[in-house]
Design an enzyme around this catalytic site. Structure first.
Site, PDB file in Angstrom:
ATOM      1  N   ASP A 294      -4.680  -6.142  -8.419  1.00 21.59           N
ATOM      2  CA  ASP A 294      -4.133  -5.497  -7.215  1.00 21.59           C
ATOM      3  C   ASP A 294      -2.600  -5.449  -7.211  1.00 21.59           C
ATOM      4  O   ASP A 294      -1.938  -6.440  -7.540  1.00 21.59           O
ATOM      5  CB  ASP A 294      -4.583  -6.274  -5.968  1.00 21.59           C
TER       6      ASP A 294
ATOM      7  N   GLY B 244      -9.485  -3.179 -14.661  1.00 16.63           N
ATOM      8  CA  GLY B 244      -9.072  -3.143 -16.066  1.00 16.63           C
ATOM      9  C   GLY B 244      -9.650  -4.250 -16.913  1.00 16.63           C
ATOM     10  O   GLY B 244      -9.221  -4.468 -18.049  1.00 16.63           O
TER      11      GLY B 244
ATOM     12  N   ASP C  22     -15.680  -1.315  -6.037  1.00 18.01           N
ATOM     13  CA  ASP C  22     -14.999  -2.556  -6.406  1.00 18.01           C
ATOM     14  C   ASP C  22     -15.903  -3.441  -7.278  1.00 18.01           C
ATOM     15  O   ASP C  22     -17.053  -3.078  -7.567  1.00 18.01           O
ATOM     16  CB  ASP C  22     -14.595  -3.271  -5.101  1.00 18.01           C
TER      17      ASP C  22
HETATM   18  C1  GLA Z   1     -10.137  -5.770  -4.285  1.00 20.19           C
HETATM   19  C2  GLA Z   1      -9.566  -4.402  -4.636  1.00 20.19           C
HETATM   20  C3  GLA Z   1      -8.550  -4.012  -3.575  1.00 20.19           C
HETATM   21  C4  GLA Z   1      -9.226  -3.966  -2.209  1.00 20.19           C
HETATM   22  C5  GLA Z   1      -9.887  -5.313  -1.907  1.00 20.19           C
HETATM   23  C6  GLA Z   1     -10.760  -5.253  -0.667  1.00 20.19           C
HETATM   24  O1  GLA Z   1      -9.179  -6.758  -4.352  1.00 20.19           O
HETATM   25  O2  GLA Z   1      -8.974  -4.420  -5.910  1.00 20.19           O
HETATM   26  O3  GLA Z   1      -7.961  -2.758  -3.879  1.00 20.19           O
HETATM   27  O4  GLA Z   1     -10.187  -2.938  -2.204  1.00 20.19           O
HETATM   28  O5  GLA Z   1     -10.706  -5.743  -2.977  1.00 20.19           O
HETATM   29  O6  GLA Z   1     -11.356  -6.463  -0.384  1.00 20.19           O
END
Ligand code: GLA
Length: 415
Positions: free
Chosen positions: A230, A210, A175
């Site tokens: 997300d 992205g 992440d």
């Molecule tokens: C980000 C990622 C998610 C998830 C959360 C976890 O938002 O994009 O897919 O992994 O962190 O905290």
């Protein structure tokens, strides 16, 4: 395949709008310039020759207490007993909150002993004994995205990669939170090199949302890269992400895939018609199929959507092409994906709020030249014949997904 200019403009606009939500102004110019660059070589770890398939808890649980060892073992059990393993689902992945906020005295990450009393190595053993693989999560920053501020892997790349490899971990989702404003590419490259140096094959799933046009550099470094922010369990979120990801078809190839985020199928915020569209479009786009619902409470309808063998075969087709948009007339969208056997997988999606008729032709989908074509509906399983025109009635927010196969050989140069 040519993309009609209107559709191209719309798709690029969607990407840029998506980026605009995520980043400040400067990156937009960079994204547009880099979007014309030639795809780089795929990362050379032999993994994800077809898009990865598996489970991740995040969409169902977030950091809630139900994310624990019992859940993860239960999902692994269900992969076997409910046919998901046979359908191709392989990776059982842990998201954020598997670890404690702080490292131990040796600087190692520590599994949360309440959630995972047996530790991660024992969990990996359990999952491996079922013929499945285990995935883990970290952030290319000082902490992960959770409010608890769990330690991230920035500056600890090799130590963490070594720890995961010693536990038998097979997959890393990496992440982008708390990244300290350091350039994206070197942070992700450092972890890619650390994973490689462990000597263990670990699928590398890049998750920087992205923001830095990862499709232009991530194919060299990882096996997939998130293309957007997300996903949420709503039609608007899902279809918006599909639009952004549709514009990036040229960047996907075996070992290196655009990732429009994990599946929401079965989480309750969309209808089954919408979930079938979600599954159809993700397969058409050769996306990783990471189911994000708690399969322990899944309905038969959810399991049927997730395990449709014909739809999964499109996603997993060995040619490894992402389908592209061939027409988009007033929210009636047709995509075509070339398959290894010379046929095409076609999606006809009605993004409108009322039932509509959607038409295309064998020329438009890139498979002209035969006298007739077999059409197989991959959801209803009905077959029909066409001599060139394809016309279907599609309910609001639905998708008809067809496999279109020339019945007679296509003369060279006409396909
Ligand atoms: C980000 C990622 C998610 C998830 C959360 C976890 O938002 O994009 O897919 O992994 O962190 O905290």
């Amino acid at each position: 395949m040519r993309l009609p200019s209107g559709a191209l403009t719309r798709r690029l606009t969607s990407v840029l709008t998506g980026l605009a939500l995520l980043v400040s102004g400067g990156a937009l110019t960079t994204g547009l310039e880099l979007a014309t660059a030639a795809p780089a070589m795929a990362v050379d770890n032999g993994l994800a020759r077809t898009p990865q398939m598996g489970f991740n808890n995040w969409n169902a649980t977030g950091c809630g207490p139900q994310f624990n060892e019992a859940m993860v073992k239960g999902i692994a059990d269900l992969f076997v007993s409910k046919g998901l393993k046979n359908a191709g689902y392989q990776y059982v992945n842990l998201d954020d909150c598997w670890s404690l906020p702080d490292r131990d005295a040796s600087g190692n990450l520590v599994p949360d002993p309440v959630r995972f009393p047996g530790g991660i190595r024992a969990l990996a053993d359990y999952v491996h004994a079922k013929g499945l693989k285990l995935g883990i999560y970290s952030s290319a920053g000082t902490a992960t995205c959770a409010m608890t501020g769990n330690s991230g892997s920035l500056g600890h790349e090799q130590q963490d990669a070594n720890l995961w490899a010693s536990w038998g971990v097979d997959y890393l989702k990496y992440d982008n939170c708390n990244n300290q404003g350091i350039d994206t590419q070197p942070r992700y490259k450092a972890m890619g090199e650390a994973l490689k140096a462990t000597g263990r094959p670990i699928l590398y799933s890049i998750c920087e949302w992205g923001t830095s046009a990862p499709w232009t550099w991530a194919p060299d470094i990882g096996n997939s890269w998130r293309t957007t922010g997300d996903i949420r369990d709503t039609w608007q979120s899902m279809i918006g992400i599909a639009h952004a990801n549709q514009a990036l078809a040229d960047y996907a190839k075996p070992g290196a895939w655009n990732d429009p985020d994990m599946l929401e199928v079965g989480n309750g915020g969309m209808t089954d018609t919408e979930y079938r569209t979600h599954m159809s479009l993700w397969a058409e786009m050769a996306a990783p199929l990471i189911t994000g619902s708690d399969l322990r409470t899944a309905t038969q309808s959810t399991l049927d959507i997730l395990t449709n063998p014909d739809v999964i075969a499109v996603d997993q087709d060995p040619l490894g092409k992402q389908g592209s948009v061939v027409s988009d007339t007033g929210n009636l969208v047709v995509m075509s994906k070339p398959l290894a056997d010379g046929s095409r997988a076609v999606t006809l999606t009605n993004e409108r709020s009322t039932t509509a008729t959607i038409s295309t032709t064998v020329q438009a989908i890139g498979v002209a030249g035969a006298k007739s074509y077999k059409l197989k509906d991959l959801w209803s399983k009905k077959t029909s014949t066409s001599t060139g025109t394809i016309k279907v009635t599609v309910p609001s927010h639905g998708t008809v997904m067809l496999k279109v196969t020339p019945r007679t050989p296509v003369p060279t140069g006409l396909s």
